[in-house]
Design a protein around this motif. Sequence first.
Motif, short mmCIF file in Angstrom:
data_model
loop_
_atom_site.label_atom_id
_atom_site.label_comp_id
_atom_site.label_asym_id
_atom_site.label_seq_id
_atom_site.Cartn_x
_atom_site.Cartn_y
_atom_site.Cartn_z
N VAL A 1 0.61 -1.13 -0.06
CA VAL A 1 0.04 -0.40 -0.01
C VAL A 1 0.92 1.50 0.22
N PRO A 2 0.67 2.03 -0.77
CA PRO A 2 1.29 3.57 -0.98
C PRO A 2 0.87 3.98 0.25
N VAL A 3 2.15 5.18 0.80
CA VAL A 3 1.52 5.90 1.67
C VAL A 3 0.77 6.75 1.33
N GLY A 4 0.15 6.92 2.49
CA GLY A 4 -1.24 7.93 2.71
C GLY A 4 -2.27 7.53 2.03
N ALA A 5 -2.51 6.04 1.13
CA ALA A 5 -3.55 5.25 1.12
C ALA A 5 -5.01 4.96 2.57
N PRO A 6 -5.88 4.87 1.92
CA PRO A 6 -6.60 4.19 3.21
C PRO A 6 -6.34 3.36 2.92
N LEU A 7 -6.53 2.75 5.00
CA LEU A 7 -6.35 1.16 5.44
C LEU A 7 -7.63 0.90 5.84
N ALA A 8 -8.49 1.48 6.88
CA ALA A 8 -9.08 2.01 7.21
C ALA A 8 -10.48 2.69 7.20
N LEU A 9 -12.03 2.89 7.59
CA LEU A 9 -12.81 3.54 8.22
C LEU A 9 -12.60 3.64 9.67
N VAL A 10 -12.94 4.51 10.49
CA VAL A 10 -12.83 4.53 11.59
C VAL A 10 -14.14 5.61 11.91
#
Length: 394
Positions: free
Chosen positions: A66-75
Amino acid sequence: MSEFRMPSLGADMEDGVLVEWLKQAGEAVSRGDIIAVVETQKGAIEIEIFEAGTIERLLVDPGTRVPVGAPLALVRGAGEPARPAVAEATPPMPKSEPAPAPAAPSRPVARPIEARPSEATRDRTSPAARQLAAVRGIALAGLVGTGPGGAIVRADVERALAKTGAPTPRRGIDPGEMRKAIAAAMARSNREIPHYYLTHQVDVTATLAWLEALNAGRQPPERLLLAPLLLKAVALTLRDFPEFNGHFVENAFRPSAEIHIGTAIAIRGGGLVAPAIHDANIKHLDELMAALRDLVARTRAGRLRSSELFDPTVTVSSLGDRGVDGLLGVIYPPQVALVGFGTPASRPWVVGDRIGPRMVMTASLAADHRASDGHRGALFLLAVARRLQEPEGL
């Protein structure tokens, strides 16, 4: 609803591999909770979250680059209602590529005779744990999971591996890749930062005598090394010289109210990282010694945390145990200073009107001319020296 994104864990990081989730959708999280493990060129890093809420959705599968800054999860924030599942569009996944599987051991590993894990066991095992268990011949069916909902995570497999007496592989640390990362960061530093260098000889005879007297009444595990005194002297001095403590970002220097000292640590097998000891200026010397021991142990075990890598405000590097007189460091961007210390050595020294042997150490400063100048740098080094020569005040 906020997005939890792939953090930047250093100036040399462009992307990372999500190894495993330590929290699942629907779980509540608090500020500072470790929720995932990400693998970079510096090893496997435990990723913290800095907001409280509930994980609404995980957007990235383990094993994804995953690139830096890409979303991993929704909180979902505290008190914020959950979104109806039918009304929510799936956010676009970052472009990714599968992470390469680790190479099999050079020697065959004896595998226990076991029944094939049930589908229920597989469903409660993280991909990283399943991969390590397969490579090292560990039976998943006999493990007790400590992950979310009782899931088996990599740490559970590592503990089982340790009980067999076999060495636990360090996750993801490739000395060659780390060298490339270090070279890229240092090349950027030399290209972009207008360095200037200063050195100063410090008489530490009284400091070492004070330290020896202090340790004489302590058991070995409680004794102090010289390193925490160096860290504390720098940290206290930075309160009066804020232009050396902070980051140069967006074409401007931004001083930091906190003093988080990045401590250069060599990794066995090659490589170097400088994770932070937070709030070093308000820690007692014993606290600094404990923090340093913990940081070295976790660094060499490949278990650093994200906050320890992305928020150092200055770096201190000491080669005192390597026998060199001094060092001229390269600033790690976006920081603006690096303080170095060499090995204390017996030298002829003038005290009053006589010459005699004294223990002398070289202190150095590499600083960014965009944030400070040589005049202030010289005053800074002199102030560090004065603090070191009065150890009882640290």
